[in-house]
Write a protein that holds these residues in place. Structure first.
Motif, PDB file in Angstrom:
ATOM      1  N   GLN A  79      -5.572  12.443   3.495  1.00  0.00           N
ATOM      2  CA  GLN A  79      -4.961  11.333   2.914  1.00  0.00           C
ATOM      3  C   GLN A  79      -5.371  10.196   2.032  1.00  0.00           C
ATOM      4  O   GLN A  79      -6.822   9.998   2.456  1.00  0.00           O
ATOM      5  CB  GLN A  79      -4.282  10.512   4.257  1.00  0.00           C
ATOM      6  CG  GLN A  79      -3.040  11.475   5.015  1.00  0.00           C
ATOM      7  CD  GLN A  79      -2.027  10.713   5.716  1.00  0.00           C
ATOM      8  OE1 GLN A  79      -2.534  10.025   6.498  1.00  0.00           O
ATOM      9  NE2 GLN A  79      -0.935  10.927   5.682  1.00  0.00           N
ATOM     10  N   THR A 103       0.437   5.564   0.828  1.00  0.00           N
ATOM     11  CA  THR A 103      -0.469   6.776   1.510  1.00  0.00           C
ATOM     12  C   THR A 103      -0.011   7.986   0.836  1.00  0.00           C
ATOM     13  O   THR A 103       1.270   8.305   1.173  1.00  0.00           O
ATOM     14  CB  THR A 103      -0.454   6.405   2.917  1.00  0.00           C
ATOM     15  OG1 THR A 103      -0.817   5.028   3.323  1.00  0.00           O
ATOM     16  CG2 THR A 103      -1.624   7.395   3.442  1.00  0.00           C
ATOM     17  N   ARG A 159      -5.055   6.468   0.649  1.00  0.00           N
ATOM     18  CA  ARG A 159      -4.335   4.961   0.834  1.00  0.00           C
ATOM     19  C   ARG A 159      -4.560   4.188  -0.671  1.00  0.00           C
ATOM     20  O   ARG A 159      -5.858   3.925  -0.507  1.00  0.00           O
ATOM     21  CB  ARG A 159      -4.531   4.423   2.071  1.00  0.00           C
ATOM     22  CG  ARG A 159      -3.796   3.054   1.874  1.00  0.00           C
ATOM     23  CD  ARG A 159      -3.867   2.321   3.282  1.00  0.00           C
ATOM     24  NE  ARG A 159      -3.436   2.965   4.372  1.00  0.00           N
ATOM     25  CZ  ARG A 159      -3.653   2.928   5.476  1.00  0.00           C
ATOM     26  NH1 ARG A 159      -4.932   2.028   5.910  1.00  0.00           N
ATOM     27  NH2 ARG A 159      -3.449   3.631   6.809  1.00  0.00           N
ATOM     28  N   VAL A 171      -7.850   8.452   4.467  1.00  0.00           N
ATOM     29  CA  VAL A 171      -7.570   8.184   5.806  1.00  0.00           C
ATOM     30  C   VAL A 171      -7.375   9.560   6.218  1.00  0.00           C
ATOM     31  O   VAL A 171      -6.575  10.617   5.591  1.00  0.00           O
ATOM     32  CB  VAL A 171      -6.086   7.749   5.768  1.00  0.00           C
ATOM     33  CG1 VAL A 171      -5.455   7.710   7.223  1.00  0.00           C
ATOM     34  CG2 VAL A 171      -5.906   6.337   4.985  1.00  0.00           C
ATOM     35  N   SER A 179       0.738  -1.250  -0.062  1.00  0.00           N
ATOM     36  CA  SER A 179       0.070   0.048  -0.080  1.00  0.00           C
ATOM     37  C   SER A 179       1.010   1.136   0.062  1.00  0.00           C
ATOM     38  O   SER A 179       2.017   1.287   0.424  1.00  0.00           O
ATOM     39  CB  SER A 179      -0.964  -0.033   1.324  1.00  0.00           C
ATOM     40  OG  SER A 179      -0.115   0.593   2.322  1.00  0.00           O
TER      41      SER A 179
END
Lengths: 572, 355
Positions: free
Chosen positions: A148, A95, A150, A144, A93
């Motif tokens: 943010q 971010t 992700r 997020v 992942s």
């Protein structure tokens, strides 16, 4: 690049204090000509370079690539890496943090929801999104906090900078495109022709296949940019007339894609009204040597595994002789000028991945090639001037798309190969058929019903992993896959497949570089592929325009916000 | 005459349906692919999805019927809606209050593959510049060509005739991409930009004529394409006019008219001219559809992004709906102007009667 970047560097130093004082819009009007006119401003619905680059004035992504192929945080606050915690340790992942204070041109805030929507928009099964491969392997995009985003991948992804990076996968506004998902995408003409963006310009008027009028975005994050107040983005005509309108009549300030006779362009530049700029990415003009038998008498199985090996092109000695006979520097001089450099690699850039092991091919060596063939016992046995290999005369059918430069190249190469005693038949096919991929047509580059074919390929972005995987054994175009597949010359090596698998699991950059170079060398030394020219983009701009940092890794207009005009030379 | 026109119009319907089917099949059977011009970096499975979303893979007959339904029903109704309504459409394409909504706003229209927008909208924005430039050049061609033809026939083998023949040879045999480029080099490149005779090399389609200065600019940007095309048209028309005049000047009725003591002006301009006009008018009428078709090459040279340019772009991009629709509109125009030419024939020559 080098010459003009030096000049630009000097100009930037000299003008640094002036640039700092520049106000938004103080440079007035800018005229750009793209002789192929954009058909839409939604890059997800088109995928063509002209649409992607015109849309890049309006739509932006998390990061862009500068002229050196390095990532520059754009909408993001920084580039996420494993070191700064932005990329997870298991590489599944990434971010991104949206930089503070970024708003859409309508004044609303850019939020993670817009990115989530963009991903849904492009991956909708009925949408026919042209950039769907930017989101390959992405299993979810989620917010997020409130700034943010992700992105989670289904498998470890050593190079996660594909989604929302570069001009191909910009973020679109969820509010504007909400009703345009899937099959309804084409119905949103207003949105497709006038997307709301975060970029330095907003669309005032869009006439498909003709002209776009832009003006400065009053909500742009940098209060001093863009330097130009308005931009006219014209299409139409051809490359020569586009060059003329910048370098001779001065009606335009920037012309794109000037692949014209190098001498004509050099003469125009010499008049002193324009500068020619080039940028090199990964495009390589190459010859593919069919490793399977394309004999027409084989009917439908020709150029497939069932047809068996090619009678002589699988022998690397013959491929090597063909390569040695070519004077790449002359090909550049005749057809490409500033827009080409001789190359011996199929993966010529970025620097980390560029091998130096094959550079011997840069010098033409016809006597060497003749000696090589003679030593290998490939000689003319029946006195007709053409060599035989195991009784098969070396006659090749060499095809490419219809294009003046390509036909010049074909003629030169044909003459050099004739000196070796190899007979070449030339053929050219209209580009919309050759590259069309219609499984019913016998003339596509994938079907490869010829011995040798020539075209240019490259890869988007800066990471070669997916590109090098083109030459996997099971990626041959074949009837079962509707002739889809990227391994055009039908190369196959277990050793090569192993290197591809190894690269997919390697995150360390230096190690990835070594693997990519090894794969490049393996391909090139198999002589199933003969790289010819490292091709760059060629553009020209009026001498009064400053700040151009042409990049072939991104839209060449990627930093248009920083462009200005020498004070006192504004357009009326 | 009226029954003749009605009969011809009724006969035109099956002809046009047949033409539309032929056009559709020819365009469809060409091996071009709408995703062919995309960068090779776009993988084949994505290309397949794009083709799927464009409806390229549907059965041919279904595609034709869908196109025909939109072409013959939906699009004319939408045009009618717009014609009957003075206010603009609402953003969701529905009609404002007080206007007649004939087709639901979400009815699918003929969509271009390249722009993903309705084909008729594209035609509507490119037709004005075509009519401006190609239309005026046609009128100029007639205005120059007809008098030139008359004079050179009347003064056959004179200096004027030799000059006119030379002029039409030049206009006829030098292609417009050459004359156009020459004109650009002379008037845009060699001429200093601040001189009054400097002309722009590309046509600004967004230019709006609102006062004297903007009208002058409109003229300036039209001059070169107009003259280049006008030269060609004038050459063509003057030759037809000359030939037709020469035929008639030999006729007995001309001698009779002169013998009756009529003035040369009356003989030439009344008797001979009217009789000579019959074939010329036919040629002029039959060429009018070409005006709507734009001038493929001249539009490209001067970047007059009109219908001809749109057609070329569409052919290059394998934009089947666009090519099909434009070609079909040409077919309609050709059928219509054939009828008009026939009717004019009857008006100019009372001996011809259709009933």
């Amino acid at each position: 690049m080098k010459r003009s970047s030096l000049l630009l560097g000097a100009a930037a130093l000299a003008l640094a204090p002036a640039a700092a004082l520049a106000e938004r819009g103080s440079s007035g009007h800018l005229n750009i000509i793209y002789w192929q006119a954009p058909s839409t401003l939604n890059p997800y619905l088109s995928g063509g370079t002209k649409e992607i680059e015109s849309a890049s004035l309006v739509l932006e992504s998390m990061a862009r690539f500068d002229q050196n192929g390095e990532m520059v945080p754009w909408l993001a606050a920084d580039i996420p890496t494993v070191e700064n915690g932005g990329v997870s340790e298991d590489l599944t992942s990434i971010t991104w943090t949206i930089a503070d204070g970024i708003v859409w041109s309508d004044g609303s805030a850019l939020t993670p929801a817009d990115f989530i929507f963009t991903w849904e928009y492009c991956t909708h099964p009925e949408g026919g999104c042209a950039q769907a491969s930017s989101y390959d392997g992405v299993t979810s995009v989620e917010a997020v906090g409130d700034n943010q985003v992700r992105i989670t991948f289904g498998a470890p992804t050593p190079f996660p900078y594909t989604a929302f990076v570069g001009s191909e996968s910009p973020v679109i506004q969820a509010a504007q495109f909400a009703d345009c998902l899937g099959a309804r995408a084409p119905e949103c003409t207003d949105a497709n022709f006038g997307p709301i963006g975060t970029g330095p310009f907003v669309v005032d008027e869009f006439r498909p296949n003709d002209v776009i009028e832009f003006s400065a975005n009053t909500n742009y994050r940098n209060p001093d940019q863009p330097g130009f107040a308005t931009v006219t983005f014209r299409g139409g005509g051809d490359a020569v007339s586009a060059a003329r309108s910048v370098c001779q009549t001065g009606e335009f300030d920037y012309a794109w894609n000037l692949q014209i006779d190098p001498q004509i362009l050099a003469d125009m530049e010499a008049e002193g009204n324009c500068n020619v700029v080039t940028a090199f990415g990964t495009s390589v003009e190459r010859l593919h040597l069919n490793q399977t038998n394309p004999d027409p008498s084989l009917g439908d199985v020709r150029s497939t595994a069932q047809a068996g090996e090619h009678p002589f092109l699988t022998n690397p000695v013959i491929g090597q002789a063909l390569s040695m006979a070519i004077d790449r520097a002359l090909l550049v001089e005749v057809g490409y000028g500033a827009g080409g450099q001789p190359t011996c690699n199929v993966l010529p850039a970025p620097e980390l991945y560029a091998s130096t092991a094959n550079d011997a091919c840069l010098t033409q060596d016809i006597p060497g090639a003749i000696a090589l063939l003679d030593e290998a016992g490939i000689v003319d046995t029946d006195g007709d001037g053409i060599r035989e290999y195991n009784g098969t005369p070396l006659r090749v059918l060499y095809q490419t798309s219809t294009n003046a430069v390509r036909q010049d190249t074909q003629a030169l190469v044909q003459a050099w190969w004739a000196e070796l005693g190899i007979d070449t038949e030339l053929r050219n096919i209209d580009a919309s058929v050759f590259f069309g991929g219609d499984p019913a047509s016998p003339d596509t580059f994938q079907k490869f019903y010829a011995d040798i074919e020539m075209y240019t390929n490259n890869f988007a972005g800066v990471d070669p992993q997916a590109y090098m995987a083109n030459w996997l054994c099971d990626d041959w175009p074949r009837p079962e896959t509707q002739w889809q597949g990227a391994n055009i010359q039908r190369f196959c090596s277990e050793e090569y497949d192993a290197l591809v698998a190894e690269m997919a699991g390697t995150a360390d950059l230096a190690e990835r570089g070594r693997l990519a170079r090894a794969m490049n060398d393996m391909l090139v030394q198999s002589y199933s592929i003969i790289p010819l020219i490292h091709r760059g983009g060629v553009s020209a701009h009026a001498v009064s325009i400053e700040g151009i940092q042409m990049s072939d890794w991104d839209s060449e207009l990627w930093n248009i916000a920083e462009w200005t005009r020498t004070p006192g030379m504004e357009r009326q | 005459m009226v029954t003749y026109i009605i009969r011809r119009l009724i006969l035109a319907v099956p002809a046009l349906i047949f033409i539309s089917f032929i056009i559709f099949m020819i365009v469809k059977l060409s091996p071009a692919d709408p995703t062919a011009n995309l960068p090779l970096t776009i993988p084949p499975e994505v290309r397949e999805q794009i083709r799927e979303s464009l409806g390229v893979n549907e059965p041919l007959v279904g595609q034709y019927l869908r196109w025909a339904r939109m072409m013959f029903i939906t699009e004319p109704l939408i045009m009618l809606e717009d014609a009957l309504c003075s206010a603009p459409r609402l953003p969701d394409r529905s009609m404002p209050d007080g206007c007649w909504q004939m087709v639901p706003p979400d009815t699918s229209r003929i969509i271009s593959y390249q722009t993903r927008s309705p084909v008729f909208d594209l035609i509507a924005i490119s037709l004005p510049q075509t009519l401006w430039v190609v239309g005026t050049s046609y009128i100029i061609g007639i205005l120059i060509g007809m008098p030139l033809g008359i004079v050179s026939a009347y003064k056959q083998y004179s200096l004027v005739d030799q000059g006119a023949t030379f002029f039409s040879m030049v206009g006829f045999s030098i292609p417009t991409f050459f004359t156009g480029t020459m004109a650009i080099i002379i008037f845009s490149v060699w001429t200093p930009t601040d001189a009054w005779w400097w002309l722009p090399s590309s046509y600004d389609t967004t230019h709006v004529v609102e006062d004297w200065d903007s009208f002058v600019f409109q003229l300036q940007q039209m001059v070169m394409p107009m003259m280049v095309l006008g030269l060609y048209n004038a050459a063509q028309i003057s030759r037809y006019m000359r030939a037709s005049m020469l035929d008639n000047l030999q006729q007995d009725y001309v001698r009779t008219a002169r013998a009756k003591g009529m003035g040369e002006g009356t003989v030439v301009l009344k008797h001979v001219l009217r009789n000579s006009l019959i074939p010329v008018v036919t040629v002029i009428a039959l060429n009018v559809p070409a005006v709507f078709g734009g001038a493929l090459i001249t539009e490209q040279v001067f970047r007059v992004n009109g219908i001809g340019y749109q057609l070329i772009q569409a052919i290059r991009g394998a934009d089947v709906p666009m090519v099909q629709t434009i070609s079909f509109i040409f077919a309609v125009l050709v059928v219509m102007f054939n009828l008009i030419a026939d009717v004019l024939y009857g008006i100019l020559d009372p001996r011809i009667r259709y009933d």
